[in-house]
Design a protein around this motif. Structure first.
Motif, mmCIF file in Angstrom:
data_model
loop_
_atom_site.group_PDB
_atom_site.id
_atom_site.type_symbol
_atom_site.label_atom_id
_atom_site.label_comp_id
_atom_site.label_asym_id
_atom_site.label_seq_id
_atom_site.Cartn_x
_atom_site.Cartn_y
_atom_site.Cartn_z
ATOM 1 N N LYS A 258 0.817 -1.293 -0.063
ATOM 2 C CA LYS A 258 0.033 0.082 0.033
ATOM 3 C C LYS A 258 0.919 1.249 -0.036
ATOM 4 O O LYS A 258 0.267 2.329 -0.109
ATOM 5 N N ASN A 259 2.306 1.235 0.054
ATOM 6 C CA ASN A 259 2.922 2.390 0.050
ATOM 7 C C ASN A 259 3.806 2.458 -1.171
ATOM 8 O O ASN A 259 4.502 3.310 -1.134
ATOM 9 N N VAL A 260 3.148 2.175 -2.383
ATOM 10 C CA VAL A 260 3.693 2.230 -3.510
ATOM 11 C C VAL A 260 2.725 3.168 -4.406
ATOM 12 O O VAL A 260 1.395 2.605 -4.386
ATOM 13 N N GLU A 261 3.122 4.176 -5.028
ATOM 14 C CA GLU A 261 2.233 4.927 -5.776
ATOM 15 C C GLU A 261 2.787 5.032 -7.270
ATOM 16 O O GLU A 261 3.825 5.425 -7.461
ATOM 17 N N THR A 262 1.947 4.865 -8.504
ATOM 18 C CA THR A 262 2.742 4.861 -9.701
ATOM 19 C C THR A 262 2.165 6.443 -10.418
ATOM 20 O O THR A 262 1.115 6.916 -10.216
ATOM 21 N N VAL A 263 3.217 6.786 -11.135
ATOM 22 C CA VAL A 263 2.929 8.295 -11.467
ATOM 23 C C VAL A 263 3.409 8.206 -13.288
ATOM 24 O O VAL A 263 4.722 8.169 -13.600
ATOM 25 N N LEU A 264 2.462 8.450 -13.918
ATOM 26 C CA LEU A 264 2.863 8.379 -15.523
ATOM 27 C C LEU A 264 3.233 9.645 -16.111
ATOM 28 O O LEU A 264 2.272 10.888 -15.723
ATOM 29 N N THR A 265 4.358 9.836 -16.465
ATOM 30 C CA THR A 265 4.827 11.234 -16.855
ATOM 31 C C THR A 265 5.419 11.169 -18.419
ATOM 32 O O THR A 265 5.419 10.213 -19.062
ATOM 33 N N GLN A 266 5.546 12.358 -18.929
ATOM 34 C CA GLN A 266 5.957 12.473 -20.195
ATOM 35 C C GLN A 266 7.553 12.635 -20.451
ATOM 36 O O GLN A 266 8.196 12.600 -21.570
ATOM 37 N N GLY A 267 8.053 12.451 -19.042
ATOM 38 C CA GLY A 267 9.741 12.252 -19.148
ATOM 39 C C GLY A 267 10.468 13.689 -18.716
ATOM 40 O O GLY A 267 11.647 13.407 -18.329
#
Length: 369
Positions: A258-267
């Protein structure tokens, strides 16, 4: 005997003495400022001593060290072992990789494929031992699902087993890159060549920290960090490839992490707020930033890292050193660490210390200034 000199002779003598002193000062100055001066190198580090004909940075392509005649032969044997359950091919491939790994192993890929072969050859009890680590088990499930579709696709696309590379579609290229990243990142034998555990003892990470795993891929370090920071900490898995983050989310949900969060970015951004992060971590990424990014893109990216870090935040960079070929079972992109240290100084980071788990793999620790 008494020597009598005229005023003109006296002036000439004085000028000669001054000329000699000036020459001595010039020699001393150039000796001190020479790149061969150990004192200058150790004090400022502005000079980089060149001890090899190799380039100080090498990017290459993903296929630079993997597509060879012997590599192709081994891949065909692995494919036969997977597709036709041929244990003789698995044994032959494993033996061939033992010979190839010290010479050609690109980023640990061969040791991954050898791991699959050794798994096929193992007894049932031994197979359980192969998969006892939950993250290795998830890696195996990813490649073995639907009769090993992902593994067969990787071998087919990487080694051009049924068509030439120029015949591949853009979707084929993207799929190959996705599968290759997973092979290289989550290699069950990564510890053997990288000495990951030893390397991580050097990371200034503690319980409760918030960490940005920049370029996380399928989460090899993300999940290691999650175990260290605990329930009060948080790990942001940041990547530009959505399917990598889908994999991270799947594993997190499967094991209740529960302590992992994913973040999608453009770089060019991290996708987290300012002054939120204790540690920013980049592994096998900076050689691309240094060698391939445009100046404005690099400045924006590093500036975003600085903004996300807290006042006394830490930046950890892991990359590959310049090492003569044939010395280690890893061949791939690399960059001399002095290039990174020098560049980040001007981007507002203070170099603290470095460490090498193996001669090819170094860790650089910086503090935000």
């Amino acid at each position: 005997m008494r020597i009598i000199t005229t005023r003109r002779e006296t002036q000439a003598i004085i000028l000669a003495i001054l000329a000699i002193l000036a020459a001595i000062l010039v020699i001393v100055f150039f000796t001190k400022s020479s790149p061969n001066s150990q004192e200058h190198k150790s004090a400022g580090g502005e000079w980089l001593e060149i001890t090899t004909p190799m380039s100080l940075i090498h990017i290459g392509s993903n296929d630079s060290f993997a597509i060879t005649e012997e590599g192709n032969r081994a891949a065909k044997l692995v494919y036969d072992a997977v597709a036709h359950k041929n244990l003789d091919s698995a044994k032959a491939a494993s033996e061939l990789y033992t010979q190839l790994i010290p010479k050609e192993n690109y980023g640990g890929e061969y040791s991954t494929l050898q791991w699959f072969c050794d798994y096929f050859l193992a007894s049932e009890s031994q197979k359980k031992e192969f998969l006892k680590d939950k993250y290795v088990s998830s890696f195996f499930e990813f490649f073995s699902a639907n009769d090993f579709t992902n593994l067969k696709d990787y071998l087919t696309l990487k080694y051009h087993l049924n068509k030439l590379e120029e015949q591949f579609t853009q979707a084929d290229q993207e799929r190959k890159a996705l599968l290759e990243d997973t092979i290289l990142f989550n290699n069950p034998r990564r510890e053997e060549w990288e000495k990951t555990s030893k390397m991580m003892t050097f990371f200034p990470i503690k319980a409760g920290d918030k960490i940005a795993d920049v370029g996380s891929g399928p989460g090899y370090f993300t999940f290691k960090f999650a175990e260290i920071v605990g329930d009060k900490g948080r790990v942001f898995a940041i990547d530009t490839v959505e399917k990598h983050l889908d994999y991270v989310n799947h594993v997190s949900q499967k094991y209740g992490i529960k302590n992992v969060e994913t973040v999608l970015t453009q770089g060019d951004t991290l996708g987290v707020g300012e002054n939120q992060i204790d540690v920013a971590f980049l592994c096998s990424l900076y050689h691309n930033i240094y060698g391939m990014d445009k100046e404005d893109d690099r400045h924006r990216f590093i500036d975003n890292i600085k903004k996300s870090l807290k006042k006394d935040g830490t930046l950890i960079i892991v990359d590959n050193a310049v090492v003569e070929r044939g010395k280690l079972p890893y061949h791939g992109p690399y960059i001399a660490k002095q290039l990174i240290i020098g560049q980040l100084k001007y981007y507002g980071f203070r170099f603290v210390k470095d460490f090498a788990s193996v001669p090819q793999r170094y860790v650089l620790i910086f503090k935000k200034m």
